[in-house]
Design a protein around this motif. Structure first.
Motif, short mmCIF file in Angstrom:
data_model
loop_
_atom_site.label_atom_id
_atom_site.label_comp_id
_atom_site.label_asym_id
_atom_site.label_seq_id
_atom_site.Cartn_x
_atom_site.Cartn_y
_atom_site.Cartn_z
N MET A 19 0.82 -1.21 0.00
CA MET A 19 0.00 0.00 0.00
C MET A 19 0.86 1.27 0.00
N VAL A 20 1.85 1.30 0.89
CA VAL A 20 2.67 2.50 1.02
C VAL A 20 3.51 2.72 -0.24
N SER A 21 4.10 1.65 -0.77
CA SER A 21 4.93 1.81 -1.97
C SER A 21 4.10 2.27 -3.17
N ALA A 22 2.86 1.80 -3.26
CA ALA A 22 1.99 2.27 -4.35
C ALA A 22 1.63 3.74 -4.16
N HIS A 23 1.33 4.12 -2.93
CA HIS A 23 0.98 5.51 -2.67
C HIS A 23 2.16 6.43 -2.96
N TRP A 24 3.35 5.98 -2.64
CA TRP A 24 4.55 6.79 -2.89
C TRP A 24 5.03 6.67 -4.33
N GLN A 25 4.23 6.02 -5.17
CA GLN A 25 4.50 5.91 -6.61
C GLN A 25 5.84 5.24 -6.89
N ILE A 26 6.14 4.22 -6.11
CA ILE A 26 7.33 3.40 -6.34
C ILE A 26 6.94 2.30 -7.31
N GLU A 27 7.64 2.20 -8.41
CA GLU A 27 7.32 1.20 -9.44
C GLU A 27 7.38 -0.20 -8.83
#
Length: 232
Positions: free
Chosen positions: A143-151
């Motif tokens: 969830m956090v990596s998607a929110h932070w726009q990490i591929e």
């Protein structure tokens, strides 16, 4: 990667991230106690086998799904995979670790978010907070990596590297090993981490399985171990 996504990934995968990963050995402490792991080579063998066949593959595959579901704003799907991962955890110790780390990561994320109100949350804060108390670390990381726009591929690499770094650190303390030996081991694990990433990205839902009975037995032994450095 752009700096906009690389810097958040470095923060998220940092071993010092205050989510408590450094408090756990995932069975390594009991394996050292019983003499199953006693050297750099035996620790490397254990971690390589975990990457190839162990529970970390399931966790990482669920993280991949959490990343995709967050991008799709599918909170129902996130909850379903969170329940699935609870059922897949073979011991109370491993389940408690996963939930504690997930809870800590979501709390940290929401705290950081209050200082950046101009950044739009993919999911509403109240929806994220609803998952907070019973959210596994793999779900929270996705969830956090998607929110932070990490591929996604980079997020998966960071997730696996963070797992390996925490366990190498545990081995360095327990066997014990020197810090240089620990860094050599992390270097040696790079091909295995890269191979695991490529395989995990192709796994379909029906392919999610692992051979982790050794980890389960080590975890159950650790729960009753007389003397412990790591949390149970």
């Amino acid at each position: 990667m752009s700096n906009q996504s690389l810097l958040p990934l470095l923060q998220l995968a940092n071993p010092t991230l205050p989510v408590g990963g450094y408090n756990y050995s995932e069975g390594i402490e009991s394996l050292v106690e019983t003499g199953k792991i006693y050297s750099l080579q035996t620790l490397e063998d254990w971690l390589v086998q975990e990457l190839r066949f162990g529970a970390i593959r399931l966790e990482a595959a669920v993280m991949v799904r959490a990343h995709r579901l967050t991008q799709a704003e599918d909170l129902g799907g996130l909850r379903r995979w969170n329940w699935w991962l609870s059922a897949a955890r073979e011991t109370e110790e491993l389940r408690s670790q996963s939930l504690q780390m997930g809870r800590s990561l979501l709390r940290l994320f929401l705290e950081l978010q209050t200082n950046a109100p101009e950044t739009r949350l993919i999911a509403p804060p109240e929806s994220i907070a609803a998952l907070e108390e019973e959210c596994h670390f793999a779900i929270a990381f996705g969830m956090v990596s998607a929110h932070w726009q990490i591929e996604l591929q980079s997020a998966l690499l960071g997730y696996l590297h963070s797992w390996a770094t925490n366990l190498v650190s545990a081995g360095v303390k327990l066997i014990p090993l020197g810090q240089t030996a620990g860094q050599q081991l992390i270097w040696n694990l790079q091909p295995g981490i890269e191979q695991a990433r490529e395989e995990i990205l192709t796994l379909q839902d029906d392919d999610l399985s692992s051979c982790s009975w050794g980890l389960a037995l080590a975890s159950m032994t650790h729960e009753t171990q007389y003397s412990r450095l790591f949390r149970s």
